[in-house]
Design a protein around this motif. Structure first.
Motif, short mmCIF file in Angstrom:
data_model
loop_
_atom_site.label_atom_id
_atom_site.label_comp_id
_atom_site.label_asym_id
_atom_site.label_seq_id
_atom_site.Cartn_x
_atom_site.Cartn_y
_atom_site.Cartn_z
N LEU A 1 0.83 -1.21 0.00
CA LEU A 1 0.00 0.00 0.00
C LEU A 1 0.87 1.26 0.00
O LEU A 1 0.65 2.17 -0.80
CB LEU A 1 -0.94 0.00 1.20
N CYS B 1 -8.25 -4.02 -2.44
CA CYS B 1 -7.64 -2.81 -1.87
C CYS B 1 -6.26 -2.61 -2.48
O CYS B 1 -5.65 -3.56 -2.98
CB CYS B 1 -7.56 -2.96 -0.35
N CYS C 1 -3.71 -2.44 -0.91
CA CYS C 1 -2.81 -3.27 -0.10
C CYS C 1 -2.86 -4.73 -0.54
O CYS C 1 -2.10 -5.55 -0.07
CB CYS C 1 -3.17 -3.17 1.38
N HIS D 1 -5.62 -6.66 -0.20
CA HIS D 1 -6.72 -7.37 0.46
C HIS D 1 -7.95 -7.49 -0.43
O HIS D 1 -8.33 -6.56 -1.12
CB HIS D 1 -7.14 -6.63 1.74
N CYS E 1 -8.02 0.48 5.69
CA CYS E 1 -6.61 0.80 5.42
C CYS E 1 -6.34 2.29 5.46
O CYS E 1 -5.30 2.74 5.92
CB CYS E 1 -6.19 0.28 4.06
#
Ligand SMILES: [Zn+2]
Length: 206
Positions: free
Chosen positions: A6, A40, A42, A44, A68
């Motif tokens: 991220l 996401c 990140c 996820h 996040c």
């Protein structure tokens, strides 16, 4: 690992090459609840509560899962609005928070009259029939404005407006009027949506 991915992606989209300063370039723009699970930044999956954030230095925007954005960027605006969205989805006669009301007003989704009315009755239980139906129509605006559909329209509108910044020959009045329309209604007509798609296609806007 997720955090590393991220922060790398955010740095790539920022002017600064360092996380501690790069993260300060970003501010909260919108939140929406997706019907389609998304991934996401990140990595996820699945996430459905998604925040759109914008960079103050270069105008870039990106989407991050609400948890996040809270954890890594320290932006908590989504948390103030999300409970209202969920509450109204369960029961449209309930009340949204005043923060959610501000959110709608700041983005031209509701008028001054609607804002004044709602802040007046927000804590009242016994409303007249007319008052409850006016209240519910404002509640619906929150749900419409935070929908997947509205967000995908705004994403297209913003893409065109950003592209048009470097084009003196492109008149943005029409796009601005569609934006205003979508703010007030949470959607556009099929013809209006088609017009957006055609502009993107015609000018090959990435
Ligand atoms: Zn995430």
């Amino acid at each position: 690992m997720a955090e590393y991915q991220l922060t790398q992606k955010i740095i790539e989209l920022s002017d600064s090459d360092y996380w501690e300063t790069a993260r300060k370039e970003w501010f909260f723009e919108m939140i929406y609840v997706s019907e389609e699970p998304q991934t996401c930044l990140c990595g996820h999956f699945p996430i459905i509560n998604i925040c759109v954030i914008r960079n103050t230095k270069n105008g870039n925007n990106t989407e991050v899962g609400n948890c996040c954005i809270n954890k890594f960027l320290g932006i908590d605006d989504g948390n103030k609005i999300l409970p209202s969205i969920n509450r109204l989805k369960e029961d449209l006669s309930k009340s949204m928070s005043l923060e959610s009301l501000d959110y709608l007003y700041d983005r031209n989704v509701i008028s001054e009259r609607e804002y004044d009315f709602y802040s007046d009755i927000q804590r009242k239980r016994n409303l007249s029939l007319k008052q409850s139906s006016f209240k519910e129509s404002i509640n619906e605006k929150l749900l419409n404005f935070t929908s997947y559909e509205a967000n995908s329209i705004f994403a297209k509108i913003n893409k065109i407006l950003k592209w048009a910044e470097n084009r003196d020959d492109f008149d943005t009045d029409f796009i601005e009027s569609l934006k205003h329309n979508c703010q007030r209604k949470g959607t556009l007509t099929n013809n209006q949506k088609l017009a957006l798609d055609n502009i993107i296609k015609k000018f090959k806007i990435e």
